[in-house]
Design an enzyme around this catalytic site. Structure first.
Site, PDB file in Angstrom:
ATOM      1  N   ASN A 165       9.747  11.035 -36.484  1.00 48.69           N
ATOM      2  CA  ASN A 165      11.042  11.721 -36.610  1.00 48.69           C
ATOM      3  C   ASN A 165      11.691  11.234 -37.902  1.00 48.69           C
ATOM      4  OD1 ASN A 165      13.552  12.844 -36.404  1.00 48.69           O
ATOM      5  ND2 ASN A 165      14.267  11.484 -34.762  1.00 48.69           N
ATOM      6  N   LYS A 193      14.321  12.349 -39.178  1.00 47.64           N
ATOM      7  CA  LYS A 193      15.768  12.592 -39.147  1.00 47.64           C
ATOM      8  C   LYS A 193      16.153  13.332 -40.437  1.00 47.64           C
ATOM      9  CE  LYS A 193      16.232   8.331 -36.613  1.00 47.64           C
ATOM     10  NZ  LYS A 193      17.125   7.620 -35.724  1.00 47.64           N
ATOM     11  N   HIS A 201      17.710  14.804 -28.862  1.00 49.56           N
ATOM     12  CA  HIS A 201      17.723  13.449 -29.430  1.00 49.56           C
ATOM     13  C   HIS A 201      19.120  12.852 -29.218  1.00 49.56           C
ATOM     14  CE1 HIS A 201      17.690  10.205 -32.361  1.00 49.56           C
ATOM     15  NE2 HIS A 201      16.371  10.251 -32.286  1.00 49.56           N
ATOM     16  N   GLU A 247      21.035  11.366 -31.104  1.00 50.04           N
ATOM     17  CA  GLU A 247      22.001  11.679 -32.170  1.00 50.04           C
ATOM     18  C   GLU A 247      22.583  13.075 -31.965  1.00 50.04           C
ATOM     19  OE1 GLU A 247      19.270  10.689 -35.319  1.00 50.04           O
ATOM     20  OE2 GLU A 247      19.397   8.606 -34.665  1.00 50.04           O
ATOM     21  N   GLU A 305      13.845   6.983 -24.916  1.00 54.52           N
ATOM     22  CA  GLU A 305      14.420   6.310 -26.079  1.00 54.52           C
ATOM     23  C   GLU A 305      15.748   5.668 -25.678  1.00 54.52           C
ATOM     24  OE1 GLU A 305      12.850   7.968 -29.992  1.00 54.52           O
ATOM     25  OE2 GLU A 305      14.523   9.256 -29.454  1.00 54.52           O
ATOM     26  N   GLY A 339      16.991   2.480 -34.070  1.00 52.36           N
ATOM     27  CA  GLY A 339      17.455   2.021 -35.384  1.00 52.36           C
ATOM     28  C   GLY A 339      18.079   0.636 -35.383  1.00 52.36           C
ATOM     29  N   SER A 382      12.853   1.660 -32.364  1.00 51.87           N
ATOM     30  CA  SER A 382      12.467   0.520 -33.206  1.00 51.87           C
ATOM     31  C   SER A 382      10.979   0.179 -33.158  1.00 51.87           C
ATOM     32  CB  SER A 382      13.315  -0.711 -32.852  1.00 51.87           C
ATOM     33  OG  SER A 382      14.675  -0.482 -33.162  1.00 51.87           O
TER      34      SER A 382
HETATM   35  C1  PEP Z   1      14.365   7.916 -33.251  1.00 54.66           C
HETATM   36  O1  PEP Z   1      15.322   8.211 -33.959  1.00 54.66           O
HETATM   37  O2  PEP Z   1      13.881   8.745 -32.477  1.00 54.66           O
HETATM   38  C2  PEP Z   1      13.831   6.563 -33.350  1.00 54.66           C
HETATM   39  C3  PEP Z   1      12.957   6.178 -32.458  1.00 54.66           C
HETATM   40  O3  PEP Z   1      14.303   5.796 -34.383  1.00 54.66           O
HETATM   41  P1  PEP Z   1      13.829   4.310 -34.802  1.00 54.66           P
HETATM   42  O4  PEP Z   1      12.336   4.258 -34.684  1.00 54.66           O
HETATM   43  O5  PEP Z   1      14.318   4.133 -36.186  1.00 54.66           O
HETATM   44  O6  PEP Z   1      14.484   3.382 -33.821  1.00 54.66           O
END
Ligand code: PEP
Length: 234
Positions: A7, A9, A86, A88, A155, A161, A195
């Site tokens: 992803n 983003k 997601h 976000e 998630e 992040g 992460s």
């Molecule tokens: C995400 O935004 O779906 C995600 C898993 O981000 P990160 O790996 O940066 O935590």
């Protein structure tokens, strides 16, 4: 076969597309790589040897919906997958479970495989089971609903992040819980996101019952992403 889903983003540019195209070719890996760049970059992946996904799509095919992306058009330009719900999108754009489910239906109708993100915030951590159950309710009300290979991405919002990852046992428990809620004998997968990076991916990908990983920031670093792909291929 494990999924490794990138992803990006709202990141990436033509240079990163070219780098990804030349370095993440079909090698000997035996995992399913899906790259989800910003919509404006999707058609730049001409000839890419892996699958592409979008990061969002609308619940109608076309019409007066300024700024939205049609699931049909996304399919037409080469997407096979679409990330929906997601955290976000839930937090910044106030997307509800009902809206996400409408988008899920439309994605299925136009031949995209949805990647549905679910997960608790830090504040909700003590009642994560309740949160996940509510986010999954639309897909479970009728157990005969064909999930058509939907990928559910667990998630935890507090892990996205931040560099903070739940313990392997906590991830395994959440995956087991999700599978219990959705039910056996249905056509779906469950991956983990939050992460994931080159260093922790081997351990995470080894978790019992896990079908793969969804990777945010580490998917923007080609060497890290290659390591994750390698760890998913063993
Ligand atoms: C995400 O935004 O779906 C995600 C898993 O981000 P990160 O790996 O940066 O935590």
């Amino acid at each position: 076969m494990k999924f490794v889903i990138a992803n990006w983003k709202m990141n990436g540019d033509f240079e990163l597309v070219n780098q990804m195209m030349s370095e993440i070719g079909k090698g000997r890996e035996c995992c399913k790589v899906i790259v989800c760049p910003p919509a404006a970059l999707i058609t730049s992946f001409k000839g890419f040897e892996h699958d592409l996904g979008a990061q969002n799509s609308f619940y109608e095919e076309k019409g007066a919906f300024t700024g939205e992306n049609s699931p049909k058009l996304l399919k037409d330009i080469g997407c096979k997958y679409v990330i929906l719900g997601h955290s976000e999108r839930r937090a910044i754009f106030q997307e509800s479970d009902e809206l996400i489910f409408k988008k899920w239906n439309a994605a299925i109708r136009f031949g995209l495989t949805p990647i549905i993100c679910i997960g608790e915030t830090l504040e909700e951590r003590s009642r994560w089971k309740e949160v996940l159950s509510a986010q999954l309710a639309n897909y479970c009300a009728d157990k005969s609903l064909d999930l058509q290979g939907t990928i559910f991405a667990y998630e935890p919002v507090w892990s996205i992040g931040t560099g903070k990852v739940p313990s392997m046992q906590e991830i395994e428990d959440a995956i087991g819980f999700i599978k219990d809620v959705i039910g056996a004998e249905r056509n779906y997968y469950v991956v983990y996101g939050g992460s994931v990076n080159g260093s922790n991916s081997a351990e995470i990908l080894n978790i019992h019952g896990l079908d793969g990983v969804l990777v945010g920031s580490a998917s923007l670093k080609v060497s890290d992403f290659k390591t994750i792909i390698g760890n998913a291929s063993v």
